[in-house]
Design a protein around this motif. Structure first.
Motif, PDB file in Angstrom:
ATOM      1  N   ARG A 105       0.849  -1.189  -0.043  1.00  0.00           N
ATOM      2  CA  ARG A 105      -0.144   0.063  -0.056  1.00  0.00           C
ATOM      3  C   ARG A 105       0.804   1.447  -0.002  1.00  0.00           C
ATOM      4  O   ARG A 105       0.691   2.369   0.661  1.00  0.00           O
ATOM      5  N   ILE A 106       1.956   1.225  -0.793  1.00  0.00           N
ATOM      6  CA  ILE A 106       2.629   2.357  -1.061  1.00  0.00           C
ATOM      7  C   ILE A 106       2.901   2.641  -2.663  1.00  0.00           C
ATOM      8  O   ILE A 106       2.515   1.574  -3.203  1.00  0.00           O
ATOM      9  N   SER A 107       3.127   3.648  -2.787  1.00  0.00           N
ATOM     10  CA  SER A 107       3.486   3.877  -4.483  1.00  0.00           C
ATOM     11  C   SER A 107       4.414   3.281  -5.182  1.00  0.00           C
ATOM     12  O   SER A 107       5.572   3.011  -4.461  1.00  0.00           O
ATOM     13  N   MET A 108       4.286   2.815  -6.197  1.00  0.00           N
ATOM     14  CA  MET A 108       5.293   2.238  -6.995  1.00  0.00           C
ATOM     15  C   MET A 108       6.494   2.980  -7.358  1.00  0.00           C
ATOM     16  O   MET A 108       7.918   2.600  -6.965  1.00  0.00           O
ATOM     17  N   PRO A 109       6.421   4.125  -7.451  1.00  0.00           N
ATOM     18  CA  PRO A 109       7.632   5.100  -7.732  1.00  0.00           C
ATOM     19  C   PRO A 109       8.404   5.318  -6.427  1.00  0.00           C
ATOM     20  O   PRO A 109       9.746   5.210  -6.277  1.00  0.00           O
ATOM     21  N   TYR A 110       7.707   5.256  -5.147  1.00  0.00           N
ATOM     22  CA  TYR A 110       8.385   5.293  -3.893  1.00  0.00           C
ATOM     23  C   TYR A 110       8.900   4.226  -3.593  1.00  0.00           C
ATOM     24  O   TYR A 110      10.140   4.139  -2.993  1.00  0.00           O
ATOM     25  N   LEU A 111       8.444   2.953  -3.839  1.00  0.00           N
ATOM     26  CA  LEU A 111       9.173   1.540  -3.623  1.00  0.00           C
ATOM     27  C   LEU A 111      10.491   1.710  -4.285  1.00  0.00           C
ATOM     28  O   LEU A 111      11.260   1.306  -3.999  1.00  0.00           O
ATOM     29  N   SER A 112      10.388   1.829  -5.927  1.00  0.00           N
ATOM     30  CA  SER A 112      11.597   1.992  -6.547  1.00  0.00           C
ATOM     31  C   SER A 112      12.762   3.002  -5.818  1.00  0.00           C
ATOM     32  O   SER A 112      13.723   2.669  -5.867  1.00  0.00           O
ATOM     33  N   GLU A 113      12.296   4.109  -5.442  1.00  0.00           N
ATOM     34  CA  GLU A 113      13.228   4.992  -4.801  1.00  0.00           C
ATOM     35  C   GLU A 113      13.641   4.443  -3.525  1.00  0.00           C
ATOM     36  O   GLU A 113      14.967   4.570  -3.241  1.00  0.00           O
ATOM     37  N   LEU A 114      12.886   3.799  -2.722  1.00  0.00           N
ATOM     38  CA  LEU A 114      13.405   2.859  -1.693  1.00  0.00           C
ATOM     39  C   LEU A 114      14.621   1.852  -2.082  1.00  0.00           C
ATOM     40  O   LEU A 114      15.736   1.907  -1.300  1.00  0.00           O
ATOM     41  N   GLU A 115      14.185   0.967  -3.105  1.00  0.00           N
ATOM     42  CA  GLU A 115      15.023   0.016  -3.448  1.00  0.00           C
ATOM     43  C   GLU A 115      16.356   0.203  -3.896  1.00  0.00           C
ATOM     44  O   GLU A 115      17.490  -0.162  -3.835  1.00  0.00           O
ATOM     45  N   ARG A 116      16.459   1.952  -4.483  1.00  0.00           N
ATOM     46  CA  ARG A 116      17.634   2.343  -5.219  1.00  0.00           C
ATOM     47  C   ARG A 116      18.339   3.129  -4.101  1.00  0.00           C
ATOM     48  O   ARG A 116      19.431   3.694  -4.417  1.00  0.00           O
ATOM     49  N   GLY A 117      17.865   3.185  -2.868  1.00  0.00           N
ATOM     50  CA  GLY A 117      18.611   3.737  -1.890  1.00  0.00           C
ATOM     51  C   GLY A 117      18.343   5.543  -1.909  1.00  0.00           C
ATOM     52  O   GLY A 117      19.204   6.211  -1.245  1.00  0.00           O
ATOM     53  N   ARG A 118      17.415   6.055  -2.915  1.00  0.00           N
ATOM     54  CA  ARG A 118      17.292   7.288  -2.886  1.00  0.00           C
ATOM     55  C   ARG A 118      16.430   8.080  -1.909  1.00  0.00           C
ATOM     56  O   ARG A 118      16.404   9.143  -1.702  1.00  0.00           O
TER      57      ARG A 118
END
Length: 144
Positions: free
Chosen positions: A55-68
């Motif tokens: 229940r989080i946005s896909m762009p936010y998850l992507s930024e989490l995974e990339r350490g951003r």
């Protein structure tokens, strides 16, 4: 008119250039993000699938995974939960990654510098506070 002497500002780095003899220490967000990504890929799941489950946005998850982005404990728990992990599992995997990097001769660079590790490929199970193995949600021990 008076002339003002040059007064350069003192710059204090947010992170020291070197953290001891082993070189730069990785940022927490880089290591946690790499663990989340490896777990997602090991499960052959898409960003969208995991983001929806967490229940989080896909762009936010992507930024989490990339350490951003530095996720809050609630967001990290949600992302871990979407992958079938609890927060303790995520922390154990992150600790293992940091220990592996330190043992790899001080190569503490970005996530890709050490071969990946996932829950499925662990050789030793993480332990809970009482010394027993950590279990995923719904997992039952068959040992007597």
């Amino acid at each position: 008119m008076s002339s003002h002497a040059s007064n350069p500002a003192r710059v204090v780095p947010l992170r020291p250039a070197s953290a001891g003899p082993t070189g730069k220490e990785p940022l927490w967000r880089d290591v946690v993000g790499g663990v989340l990504r490896r777990e997602r890929l090991a499960q052959e799941r898409t960003l969208q699938d995991v983001a929806d489950a967490a229940r989080i946005s896909m762009p936010y998850l992507s930024e989490l995974e990339r350490g951003r982005k530095e996720g809050s404990s609630e967001v990290l728990a949600a992302a871990a939960g979407a992958l079938g992990l609890d927060l303790a599992d995520l922390l154990a995997l992150t600790q293992d990654e940091l220990a592996r990097r330190a043992a790899a001769g001080g190569r503490l660079g970005r996530v890709g510098s050490v071969p990946p590790l996932s829950v499925a490929s662990r050789t030793t199970a993480p332990r809970n506070r009482s010394g027993g193995p950590l279990r995923h949600r719904g997992e039952v021990s068959l040992a007597a």
